[in-house]
Scaffold this motif. Structure first.
Motif, mmCIF file in Angstrom:
data_model
loop_
_atom_site.group_PDB
_atom_site.id
_atom_site.type_symbol
_atom_site.label_atom_id
_atom_site.label_comp_id
_atom_site.label_asym_id
_atom_site.label_seq_id
_atom_site.Cartn_x
_atom_site.Cartn_y
_atom_site.Cartn_z
ATOM 1 N N PRO A 350 -11.445 -13.816 16.880
ATOM 2 C CA PRO A 350 -10.019 -13.616 17.161
ATOM 3 C C PRO A 350 -9.749 -12.244 17.777
ATOM 4 C CG PRO A 350 -10.465 -13.318 14.823
ATOM 5 C CD PRO A 350 -11.753 -13.767 15.451
ATOM 6 N N THR A 351 -8.867 -12.210 18.770
ATOM 7 C CA THR A 351 -8.369 -10.926 19.293
ATOM 8 C C THR A 351 -6.857 -11.015 19.355
ATOM 9 O OG1 THR A 351 -9.182 -11.846 21.341
ATOM 10 C CG2 THR A 351 -10.053 -9.687 20.731
ATOM 11 N N PRO A 352 -6.103 -10.069 18.846
ATOM 12 C CA PRO A 352 -6.624 -8.957 18.064
ATOM 13 C C PRO A 352 -7.217 -9.443 16.746
ATOM 14 C CG PRO A 352 -4.242 -9.082 17.858
ATOM 15 C CD PRO A 352 -4.621 -10.097 18.888
ATOM 16 N N TRP A 353 -7.963 -8.563 16.117
ATOM 17 C CA TRP A 353 -8.592 -8.879 14.828
ATOM 18 C C TRP A 353 -7.520 -9.284 13.841
ATOM 19 C CZ3 TRP A 353 -9.752 -6.157 9.917
ATOM 20 C CH2 TRP A 353 -10.851 -6.705 9.261
ATOM 21 N N ASN A 354 -7.802 -10.342 13.013
ATOM 22 C CA ASN A 354 -6.725 -10.876 12.197
ATOM 23 C C ASN A 354 -6.571 -10.258 10.811
ATOM 24 O OD1 ASN A 354 -9.023 -11.994 11.285
ATOM 25 N ND2 ASN A 354 -8.493 -14.115 11.711
ATOM 26 N N GLY A 355 -6.998 -9.018 10.667
ATOM 27 C CA GLY A 355 -6.709 -8.216 9.476
ATOM 28 C C GLY A 355 -6.731 -8.960 8.168
ATOM 29 N N ALA A 356 -5.545 -9.077 7.559
ATOM 30 C CA ALA A 356 -5.455 -9.629 6.213
ATOM 31 C C ALA A 356 -5.947 -11.075 6.117
ATOM 32 C CB ALA A 356 -4.021 -9.536 5.707
ATOM 33 N N GLN A 357 -6.039 -11.785 7.271
ATOM 34 C CA GLN A 357 -6.534 -13.163 7.213
ATOM 35 C C GLN A 357 -8.064 -13.249 7.304
ATOM 36 O OE1 GLN A 357 -3.364 -13.356 9.552
ATOM 37 N NE2 GLN A 357 -2.653 -13.398 7.435
ATOM 38 N N ASP B 178 -12.466 9.209 -10.348
ATOM 39 C CA ASP B 178 -11.569 10.313 -10.687
ATOM 40 C C ASP B 178 -10.136 10.025 -10.243
ATOM 41 O OD1 ASP B 178 -12.862 12.112 -7.990
ATOM 42 O OD2 ASP B 178 -10.713 11.757 -8.224
ATOM 43 N N GLY B 179 -9.217 10.673 -10.937
ATOM 44 C CA GLY B 179 -7.804 10.367 -10.771
ATOM 45 C C GLY B 179 -7.291 10.586 -9.363
ATOM 46 N N ASP B 180 -7.763 11.643 -8.727
ATOM 47 C CA ASP B 180 -7.298 11.945 -7.380
ATOM 48 C C ASP B 180 -7.689 10.826 -6.408
ATOM 49 O OD1 ASP B 180 -6.155 13.669 -5.353
ATOM 50 O OD2 ASP B 180 -8.222 13.914 -4.661
ATOM 51 N N LEU B 181 -8.931 10.361 -6.525
ATOM 52 C CA LEU B 181 -9.382 9.276 -5.650
ATOM 53 C C LEU B 181 -8.525 8.032 -5.883
ATOM 54 C CD1 LEU B 181 -11.373 8.055 -3.592
ATOM 55 C CD2 LEU B 181 -12.872 7.472 -5.491
ATOM 56 N N MET B 182 -8.197 7.765 -7.158
ATOM 57 C CA MET B 182 -7.388 6.580 -7.454
ATOM 58 C C MET B 182 -6.032 6.658 -6.748
ATOM 59 S SD MET B 182 -8.812 5.016 -10.723
ATOM 60 C CE MET B 182 -8.097 5.508 -12.235
ATOM 61 N N GLN B 183 -5.438 7.842 -6.741
ATOM 62 C CA GLN B 183 -4.144 7.998 -6.069
ATOM 63 C C GLN B 183 -4.254 7.805 -4.570
ATOM 64 O OE1 GLN B 183 -2.125 11.624 -6.938
ATOM 65 N NE2 GLN B 183 -1.957 11.154 -9.134
ATOM 66 N N ARG B 184 -5.337 8.340 -4.023
ATOM 67 C CA ARG B 184 -5.518 8.205 -2.567
ATOM 68 C C ARG B 184 -5.780 6.760 -2.170
ATOM 69 N NH1 ARG B 184 -6.983 13.394 0.057
ATOM 70 N NH2 ARG B 184 -6.647 14.973 -1.550
ATOM 71 N N VAL B 185 -6.480 6.048 -3.023
ATOM 72 C CA VAL B 185 -6.706 4.630 -2.738
ATOM 73 C C VAL B 185 -5.357 3.906 -2.708
ATOM 74 C CG1 VAL B 185 -7.706 2.480 -3.632
ATOM 75 C CG2 VAL B 185 -9.075 4.556 -3.609
ATOM 76 N N ALA B 186 -4.479 4.266 -3.646
ATOM 77 C CA ALA B 186 -3.146 3.644 -3.671
ATOM 78 C C ALA B 186 -2.435 3.866 -2.335
ATOM 79 C CB ALA B 186 -2.327 4.211 -4.820
ATOM 80 N N MET B 187 -2.557 5.071 -1.778
ATOM 81 C CA MET B 187 -1.913 5.355 -0.494
ATOM 82 C C MET B 187 -2.570 4.585 0.653
ATOM 83 S SD MET B 187 -1.190 9.382 -1.016
ATOM 84 C CE MET B 187 -1.189 9.792 0.728
ATOM 85 N N LEU B 188 -3.899 4.493 0.546
ATOM 86 C CA LEU B 188 -4.660 3.781 1.580
ATOM 87 C C LEU B 188 -4.232 2.310 1.656
ATOM 88 C CD1 LEU B 188 -7.135 3.900 3.548
ATOM 89 C CD2 LEU B 188 -8.581 3.442 1.580
ATOM 90 N N TYR B 189 -3.843 1.743 0.511
ATOM 91 C CA TYR B 189 -3.472 0.332 0.468
ATOM 92 C C TYR B 189 -1.970 0.096 0.685
ATOM 93 C CZ TYR B 189 -8.151 -0.512 -1.508
ATOM 94 O OH TYR B 189 -9.504 -0.583 -1.699
ATOM 95 N N ALA B 190 -1.237 1.188 0.919
ATOM 96 C CA ALA B 190 0.222 1.065 0.958
ATOM 97 C C ALA B 190 0.707 0.006 1.944
ATOM 98 C CB ALA B 190 0.842 2.417 1.282
ATOM 99 N N GLU B 191 0.015 -0.121 3.089
ATOM 100 C CA GLU B 191 0.494 -1.062 4.103
ATOM 101 C C GLU B 191 -0.161 -2.434 3.994
ATOM 102 O OE1 GLU B 191 0.088 0.854 7.898
ATOM 103 O OE2 GLU B 191 1.203 2.599 7.185
ATOM 104 N N ASP B 192 -0.943 -2.627 2.943
ATOM 105 C CA ASP B 192 -1.635 -3.908 2.768
ATOM 106 C C ASP B 192 -1.117 -4.528 1.464
ATOM 107 O OD1 ASP B 192 -4.908 -4.969 3.564
ATOM 108 O OD2 ASP B 192 -3.657 -5.879 2.018
ATOM 109 N N PRO B 193 -0.151 -5.450 1.580
ATOM 110 C CA PRO B 193 0.508 -5.960 0.366
ATOM 111 C C PRO B 193 -0.477 -6.538 -0.657
ATOM 112 C CG PRO B 193 1.545 -6.830 2.353
ATOM 113 C CD PRO B 193 0.345 -6.066 2.802
ATOM 114 N N ALA B 194 -1.470 -7.292 -0.179
ATOM 115 C CA ALA B 194 -2.401 -7.942 -1.111
ATOM 116 C C ALA B 194 -3.181 -6.898 -1.903
ATOM 117 C CB ALA B 194 -3.352 -8.850 -0.345
#
Lengths: 480, 374
Positions: A350-357, B178-194
């Motif tokens: 797929p293009t673009p890459w389908n990320g969450a899917q 460690d706690g700091d890494l856990m917080q950063r992971v939370a930010m890293l996932y902010a735009e990924d709802p799942a």
């Protein structure tokens, strides 16, 4: 076409390595691997033979028996009993070690291979024909099963793979076939007359062949097909691995650990399976049945669905499944043809890459790709592969069920499992942080699919090690 | 001997009018302190060995050795005997805090573990008929306080999947990151709802489990951990946990004995760990289908149909009884000449038990949990 490279490496392969082929013809690069694949690389060839494993198991059984007898009859001094117990523990440990070393060998091959598309196929088929070391006799045989029954056959016909898998001692023991006896077989009759002891069928392997290995569940077979296949399978057992009545009937040429067919254990008579009658007697009978099952349209559908699910998505496009199915039927289950169809399927690119899917990596896929990304070629001795994968929720060769591990996001994307990945990423990143700059590595391992969010998180990390950890648990890297 | 012990609940849900089964009961909204635990025995536990019909004249001949072992267990009444490994369960039974149900099955009539578990978890009429599970649908009937749900598993199992959020927890062997890494992971996932919702669950469960860590092992450790996850105001009120290893195709005697011992210890540890809250708790133990009446040729049993289920808890109604409309084990009475014939539906049993427990009208319970059930 940088995204294509990410897909070739991660979806079809086992992840980036610094020396990964830089060809811009990704599909050709993948198909070439099918030719270059080495079924028996050095580290695999160096694993103990089936005979050696069987002897190790026999001596464990002997030690255990001696210890039990002495303790029960209070026949020896305390020292003698203690010595026997130590001996028994030692021989049990040597069985465990055979397994652990095989797990390490599997990982070593995956980390070093430059035909990682083919290696992924080995893992796929090994899981399709799953065995599980939750049964003690399977422990030491687990590696031998994948190395000797799966690896050499993944480039042949599906029927080759089916025969090899279901006749390997690990499968015969895991699904209780080794002890199954035809109730009207000459041996059952003689023994039940003499000792009044009953021997009989066990239908476990027969059911799973139909449900999991070939036709797939709900495809029209019924209980009588299962029972008939169980009858046809009687006779297949293993020389010298366990006790049992059949062992005395072995041909002298049978080597310990060999799969053998013993006529005297086979249920006589013709069999009727899926509306077809099989008249051939003895070992030929089950071969004829398996040959038909291996090319049955339901099998074609089942295999097509599983391959498409593995390489494309949890709910693969119907058109692709149909193409694979047609391909299977027209070639009589030629596996390389199926692989070619997959590689050439636009649905897989797929293009673009389908990320969450995209597919969520299994723990094995995630661990292997993480280590490959860091160019780790061998796991340090203080990190045991088997243990790491147990913590991640996918112990090697231990799915706990003949269905193998499920191949869907819902199975692997759990909160507890995610926590384990973060913990482990931190541990493995710490070891590589002085050599690898996560900021430079990120676009190499995730070309064309790297998100800004990840780039920023890595750049802002408080240490090189933290940057690497974040990269390995980033949303893009968790998927393929 | 004919055994008839069809209970109020079994009768009510077998088609008799609900008003007979629930005379004059007031249907209030669910109380907030109720707890429910479902323990799934994956792999088809042998109900005929767990709650052995020792009074059935056809049991001994079919089971030989294993029936002899069953006779050494605790007698539940003139007909049924509890497996000797289930010592604590026998005590609970005497205290009227255990109730056993026999000859039951879901609507599924084939013999695939995976399909049967799918039906049992989703509550659908056929495999893969639904994407959500009946425990999640139960949550929709409960006030928010009572609907906090969790599974002890690496990922949320089908039974708890659905629109109401549920989390999963599994104990880590390693020291946490460690706690700091856990917080950063939370930010890293902010735009990924799942991923961000998974991560929030992971953090919450970790914090809770760390509060109660025991030294126990096996079933007892799991029971104690489960009690810990259900403790305190933030604890789960609905919990699912799964046990494996019930698929006893060969050498069943020793393996099943050990499995049942662990299950028994799990229930006892849950009772002890919950303390006062045991009185608000209902525990249901069930499996996807039963095993063949006869032994196979290798000292084990193959996949069957009718099986048994167990209910425990201080809040249990009608404790100290075994309920079964016993079909008999004579060859002519078996399903397909091999299996215990089910006379009670799993879905009906669940509906009845949970209606009682939460004080929710059975019709509504049934409609919500098993909408496809007729």
């Amino acid at each position: 076409m940088t995204i294509a490279k990410a897909i070739a490496m991660n979806r079809f392969g086992l992840g980036h390595r610094p020396d990964y082929g830089s060809s811009d013809r990704q599909q050709a690069w993948l198909l070439d691997q099918l030719i270059r694949f080495d079924p028996s690389p050095q580290v695999v060839a160096a694993q103990p033979s089936r005979q050696a494993i069987a002897s190790a198991f026999q001596s464990y059984r002997m030690d255990a028996k001696q210890f039990r007898n002495m303790r029960k009859n209070k026949a020896g001094t305390e020292d003698q009993i203690a010595m026997l117990e130590a001996q028994r523990k030692e021989s049990r440990k040597s069985l465990q070690n055979i397994h652990m070393e095989a797990v390490d060998a599997r990982l070593t091959v995956a980390l070093n291979s430059d035909t990682d598309f083919a290696e992924r196929l080995v893992h796929f088929w090994s899981n399709h024909f799953a065995i599980s070391v939750e049964k003690p006799p399977v422990v030491a045989l687990s590696g031998n099963y994948e190395f000797r029954a799966i690896r050499p056959h993944i480039m042949g016909k599906f029927s080759d793979l089916l025969f090899a898998a279901v006749q390997h001692p690990a499968m015969l023991l895991f699904l209780d076939q080794a002890q199954s006896v035809g109730p009207s077989s000459p041996m059952a009759k003689r023994i039940s007359q003499r000792r009044g002891k009953q021997f009989g069928l066990n239908e476990n392997l027969a059911r799973e062949i139909l449900e999991l290995h070939t036709l797939g569940v709900r495809t029209g077979y019924d209980q009588s097909d299962v029972t008939e296949l169980a009858r046809a399978l009687t006779g297949w057992t293993i020389a010298g691995f366990q006790g049992g009545p059949a062992q005395r009937r072995l041909a002298e040429s049978a080597k310990t650990g060999d799969t053998v067919f013993i006529d005297a254990v086979h249920e006589p008579g013709q069999r009727r399976i899926m509306d077809k009658t099989y008249g051939a007697e003895g070992a030929d009978q089950v071969k004829a049945i398996l040959s038909d099952l291996a090319v049955h349209p339901a099998t074609a559908r089942h295999v097509a669905m599983k391959l498409a699910r593995h390489f494309v998505s949890d709910k693969p496009p119907e058109k692709l499944v149909n193409r694979l199915e047609d391909d299977f039927l027209s070639t009589g289950g030629d596996l390389p043809s199926l692989y070619r169809t997959l590689v050439e399927a636009p649905e897989a690119w797929p293009t673009p890459w389908n990320g969450a899917q995209a597919k969520f990596k299994s723990p094995w896929e995630w661990l292997v790709s993480s280590l490959r990304a860091l160019n780790v070629r061998d796991l340090p001795t203080n990190m045991k592969t088997a243990q790491l994968l147990r913590q991640l929720g996918q112990p090697v060769w231990k799915p706990g069920s003949p269905a193998g591990y499920a191949d869907e996001t819902a199975t692997w994307a759990g909160s507890a499992a995610l926590m384990r990945r973060v913990e482990l990423a931190e541990r493995i990143a710490r070891r590589s942080a002085d050599r690898i700059d996560a900021r430079a590595l990120a676009p190499q391992i995730l070309p064309g699919v790297l998100a800004n969010n990840t780039v920023e998180a890595v750049a802002r990390a408080e240490s090189p090690s933290q940057g690497l950890s974040l990269l390995l648990v980033s949303p893009e890297f968790l998927r393929r | 001997m004919q055994y008839h012990r069809r209970s109020v609940i079994a009768a009510g849900l077998s088609g008799l009018a609900m008003s007979v089964a629930y005379p004059g009961m007031a249907w209030a909204s669910a109380a907030t302190d109720k707890r429910f635990v479902f323990i799934l025995q994956r792999g088809a536990a042998d109900g005929l060995a767990t709650i052995a019909p020792t009074g059935d004249p056809d049991y001994l001949p079919a089971r030989g050795d294993l029936a002899q072992e069953a006779l050494t267990g605790n007698k539940l009444d003139s007909f049924f005997t509890l497996h000797p490994a289930m010592v604590e369960s026998a005590k609970l039974y005497r205290e009227k805090q255990a109730r056993f149900l026999h000859a039951l099955a879901s609507g599924y009539r084939e013999r695939s573990h995976f399909d049967a578990q799918n039906v049992m978890e989703s509550g659908a009429m056929q495999p893969y008929g639904r994407d959500d599970g009946w425990m999640n649908r139960l949550l929709s009937l409960l006030p928010a306080e009572s609907a906090k749900a969790m599974a002890i598993a690496p990922a949320v199992p089908l039974i708890l999947r659905g629109p109401v959020p549920a989390s999963s927890y599994e104990k880590s062997r390693a020291k946490g990151p460690d706690g700091d890494l856990m917080q950063r992971v939370a930010m890293l996932y902010a735009e990924d709802p799942a991923l961000s919702s998974l991560w929030q669950d992971a953090l919450a469960a970790d914090a809770m489990a760390n509060m109660q860590q025991g030294q126990m092992r096996g079933g007892a450790a799991i029971g104690s951990m489960a009690a810990g996850l259900m403790s305190g105001l933030a604890g789960a009120r609905v919990l699912m946990l799964e046990t494996n290893g019930w698929d006893t195709h060969s050498r069943q005697k020793g393996r099943l004995g050990n499995q049942l011992k662990q299950a028994d210890a799990l229930i006892a540890a849950l009772r002890d760990g919950l303390g006062e809250n045991w009185n608000n708790t209902l525990v249901l133990v069930a499996t996807e289908f039963g095993r063949t009446v006869a032994f196979n040729g290798t000292g084990g049993t193959d996949h069957g149909t009718g099986s048994a289920a167990m209910l425990f808890g201080g809040a249990l109604k009608n404790g100290g009884t075994v309920q079964a409309d016993w079909p008999g084990l004579a060859p002519a009475n078996l399903l397909d000449n091999r299996d215990l014939r089910p006379t009670m539906r799993f879905e009906a049993m669940v509906t009845g038990a949970l209606s009682d427990h939460y004080g929710i009208e059975p019709g509504q319970m049934k409609k919500t949990l098993f909408p496809d059930f007729v």
